[in-house]
Design a protein around this motif. Sequence first.
Motif: not given
Length: 411
Positions: A118-123
């Motif tokens: 979560s938050g490390r991989i772009p949406a």
Amino acid sequence: MDNDKRFVTGLDVGTENIRAVIASVDKDGHLAVVGYNEGKSAGMRKGVPANLAGPASAIDKMLGEAERMGGYDVRNAYVSINGSSILSTRTEGMIAVGTVEHEINGEDLDRVEDVAVSGRIPANRDVLDVVPLEYALDGQGGIKDPLGMSGARLEMRACVVSALTPNCENLKKATAAADVQAERLVPSVISAAKAVLSDRQKENGVAVIDMGAATTSVAVYEEGDLQYVGVVPAGSNNVTNDLAIVLAIDPSLAEEIKQRFVTGNFDTEKSPVIKIGREGKDERVFDRKEVEEVVKARLDEIFGEIRKKLKAAKYDQRLPEGIILVGGGAKMRDIDLFAKKSLEAAVKIGTPKGLGGVSDAIEKPEFATAVGLAMLAAEEGQYTPVGGKKAKKGLKMPKTPGLLKKLFSKF
């Protein structure tokens, strides 16, 4: 064959070719190939769909022959994905799990994985795989599997593999249009590694290079786990196209020259000319030095980029088990010798092994990805439902939009 048997399907969707492997799985997990096929791809560019109709039609046509060989209708499959958008990211996560007497369970592992991603991989990217590299409990690291251990704080280091969401969604739509559900998308080089690597090689340190038509992928393994994935947007077709341009010939003739006369060992003495066709009639003569200069320049570029990626991942000349070369580009004669000089590492051509059934015909480097996909499906219990002989249903392309949709609905 009994309908009670368990079956798995690997579907390798490439830019130039599509390959499928259907295998039965016995109670001990051993695979026996019952059907396979390969055919020309369509509508793919640099490893990703350029349209939906081309890949769907090519998959439907190619898979039909494999189904007729096996005698069953394939309804789902593990599918390969490629393209330069595929990359790996190192992440970390930490959660509090309770008191020091708390035993780590599956829910705890899922939570710490969510925190690490979560938050490390772009949406705009889909997570294809999360590979735990190491866990730590209350500061004690080096744990491979903390399940059942006790502790109050759980940490995880992981290698997360992802790809652009539109590429993933469009590939799923293309397979669905051919009436096949993509149960999981797996990068082609990771699938190939499953088919050609041993546990010892993964533990000691090894890389797999999958040289396809339009892309060349690399995956590095160490301490038993995937450490890095990268993709170079060039492959064996670039060599063919370069020859076609420089020699001013048709790509099919350029491919013939590449397959028949070019080798990866450019230092040996050879005839100064290349002759194709019947002497005195349609014979064509090419300067071998010119041909080899073109091929060598492109191979230098491809393997130079691979070496840059290995250096960036800090694995250049740090692979005790060397490099395993797979894919259609691995069919070029002596390509392993060229790769050895370019990467300064031991290089072997990898082929799938240990399969039963009609496996002799697919023990080739170009089938490594399809075989690996079937192996992964069997390992994860994603079996293909079977129901007798194949009944062709035709393509299921997206519904006709706008005015035509309204018109057809009246009938």
